[in-house]
Scaffold this active site. Structure first.
Site, PDB file in Angstrom:
ATOM      1  CG  ASP A 111      65.445 103.158  44.044  1.00 57.04           C
ATOM      2  OD1 ASP A 111      64.922 103.479  42.957  1.00 57.04           O
ATOM      3  OD2 ASP A 111      66.684 103.121  44.209  1.00 57.04           O
ATOM      4  CG  ASP A 124      72.419  98.599  46.866  1.00 55.85           C
ATOM      5  OD1 ASP A 124      71.457  97.842  47.116  1.00 55.85           O
ATOM      6  OD2 ASP A 124      72.350  99.549  46.066  1.00 55.85           O
ATOM      7  CG  ASP A 133      78.124  99.740  46.692  1.00 59.67           C
ATOM      8  OD1 ASP A 133      77.020  99.217  46.869  1.00 59.67           O
ATOM      9  OD2 ASP A 133      78.264 100.882  46.206  1.00 59.67           O
ATOM     10  CG  ASP A 176      68.592  87.195  43.080  1.00 59.91           C
ATOM     11  OD1 ASP A 176      68.189  86.429  43.974  1.00 59.91           O
ATOM     12  OD2 ASP A 176      67.895  88.112  42.607  1.00 59.91           O
TER      13      ASP A 176
END
Length: 548
Positions: free
Chosen positions: A263, A170, A172, A115
């Protein structure tokens, strides 16, 4: 004449006894201070006792672990979703780690759900193109809007995903190559919806702040998750480093974006539908911790606000369900725990006048009432985090004692920012999903100012100034305690002084001082970082307190 009876009766007698009229007698002002003071202390003590309960359940049910995965003869197809937003410094590292997954050829699909609105678009698309040329089954999906934020991106990816199971990471994270080999076999249980693994940290030793963050997260993954899972209670998928059964996502209503913790929202909806979750702490996924105080505070505030939004949304359904009382009680404490932040700020404001009133009432009431409430609400933190570190690092956990004052201080310092988020959730104020900046800071990245030269910095805003004012306010409270020889309260007050000043001054320093020393580089950094995938899975531990 002294009266006998329980402490509360004696305390009430001391308040209203007219014998010493003219020296001290309770008045309307005292009651207006002490009544909310005791209410807040009792609520905080209740959540402190809940932490004790988590630790107790953790040890009581320690034999109820997931155990090794069962044998599997036929491997299913898995889709790996990588939701990103302006992650130019870490996307290459993430894709490189996923490309090393040890999984049967033809049964692995990778989606980069981007995005982004900056140079990450070019970096990510070029990265995907290069890996596709090597034969990797990877796709780049870019949206021109952030509708639904991360939840919207995940739901959009499901429209074209072909996997029976969906693993999510994610930007990271650096998952180990055997991640799927070790998690997918658990799904031989047809009612299993999620396998959640543990987070570990490639930059844990970068600074005192990252060490404190690691300890705080270790408490969540060692005690909270394990205690809830082993006790048969609801617990949540953490948004990353886990794998879902796609059928469970769809059966539970899919990814929804009306909370900032999509989540946890989906986790509770799925478990209310009868789906089961497994937590496997033996599998750890290295990740990158925020190195910037403002980014860390923003992340914590998003989690605090999102959890309260989830409480408003799903807690009534949980309480009306046919689940056992233990499940309902734990869900209540889990989803509403962040109410302690606005209560902590309120307590901070009224603590000095409460001290003045308590000084004139005498030591008896303090010892009988204040001290037990204080121990219940604060000392549980020590047992909570010490138990977590002893679980993960049995050889070096005692060094955690060095960091406990920092952990407690940072917890106090976060209260202002998190309190705002919780209150916004309560009144229904919407806000966008603010992602936590990642700068590619990992092992060997401790050079001074490395992250400051990069983009993606959080602004300080007005809150650090208020935090500094609170720190000064508590410094005056310390002076008052010394003048009145109330020495027993000084260590407690110093935690507030240090907590508010540390978070406030560090936020201001990283915003203004470091910006004078370094200029952010707008150019994209697209060089993969070579980081061991199990850097923090060893018994390594800091040898001392690293620099701020």
């Amino acid at each position: 004449m002294a009266q006998t009876g329980n402490p509360l009766t004696t305390y009430w007698h001391h308040l209203v006894d007219p014998t010493f009229r003219g020296l001290y007698q309770a008045n309307a002002f005292d009651f207006s201070i002490m009544l909310p003071y005791f209410i807040v202390m009792m609520i905080l003590a209740m959540y402190g006792l809940h932490r004790y309960q988590l630790v107790y359940n953790f040890f009581k049910h320690r034999k109820n672990a997931a155990g090794p995965p069962p044998e599997i003869t036929e491997w299913p197809k898995v889709t790996v979703q990588l939701p990103i937003y302006n992650e130019r410094y870490v996307i290459e590292r993430l894709v490189e780690a996923i490309s090393k997954f040890d999984y049967p050829e033809g049964l692995l699909e990778i989606q980069v759900l981007d995005d982004s609105t900056d140079e990450t678009v070019k970096v990510a698309s070029s990265c995907v193109d290069r890996y596709r040329e090597t034969g990797l089954n990877i796709y780049y999906i870019h949206r021109d809007n952030r509708e639904g934020f991360k939840a919207g991106a995940l739901q959009e990816g499901l429209k074209t995903a072909t996997g029976e199971f969906v693993a999510i990471f994610d930007a990271d994270f650096i998952p180990p190559a055997d991640f799927l080999r070790r998690t997918v076999p658990y799904f031989v249980n047809p009612k299993l919806a999620v396998v959640q693994t543990r987070w570990s940290y490639i930059n844990r030793n970068y600074s005192t702040l990252t060490e404190v963050e690691a300890i705080m997260l270790d408490g969540h993954f060692a005690i909270e998750h394990s205690s809830r899972f082993r006790s048969g209670l609801f617990f949540n998928f953490n948004g990353t480093a886990g794998i879902w059964r796609r059928e469970a996502i769809e059966d539970s209503g899919g990814w929804q974006h009306d909370t900032l913790t999509e989540d946890t929202d989906l986790s509770y909806r799925a478990q209310l539908r009868g789906w089961q979750f497994i937590y496997v702490p033996e599998i750890d996924c290295p990740s990158e911790l925020p190195v910037e105080m403002n980014a860390f505070k923003s992340q914590q505030a998003r989690w605090a606000k999102g959890l309260m939004q989830t409480a408003k949304k799903v807690l009534p359904r949980v309480l009306r369900s046919d689940e056992p009382f233990s499940v309902k009680a734990e869900a209540f404490f889990h989803l509403t725990a962040n109410i302690s932040y606005p209560l902590m700020v309120f307590l901070s404001i009224i603590l000095l006048p409460a001290m003045i009133v308590r000084f004139y009432q005498g030591w008896f009431q303090v010892l009988v009432i204040d001290l037990p409430l204080f121990l219940a609400s604060t000392c549980s933190i020590s047992s909570f985090y010490l138990s977590a570190e002893r679980t993960f690092y049995p050889k070096t956990w005692k060094r955690t004692f060095l960091y406990l004052p920092f952990v407690m201080a940072v917890g106090i310092g976060l209260s202002v920012r998190n309190a705002v988020g919780v209150l916004e959730a309560i009144v229904g104020k919407k806000s966008e999903f603010v992602r936590t900046p990642k700068h590619g800071v990992g092992a060997g990245s401790k050079q001074s100012g490395a992250w400051v030269k990069k983009a993606y910095h959080k602004r300080a805003g007005w809150m650090p100034f208020f935090e500094v004012l609170l720190g000064i306010y508590f410094a005056f409270a310390c002076v008052y305690a010394i003048q009145n020889e109330n020495y027993a309260t000084i260590p407690f007050l110093l935690l507030f002084v240090w907590g508010y000043l540390y978070t406030g001054l560090m936020s201001l320093g990283q915003t203004y001082i470091d910006r004078l020393r370094f200029r952010s580089d707008p150019a994209p950094v697209a060089i993969p970082v070579d980081v061991p995938v199990s850097a923090s899975a060893t018994e390594a531990s800091p040898t001392g307190l690293p620099g701020f």
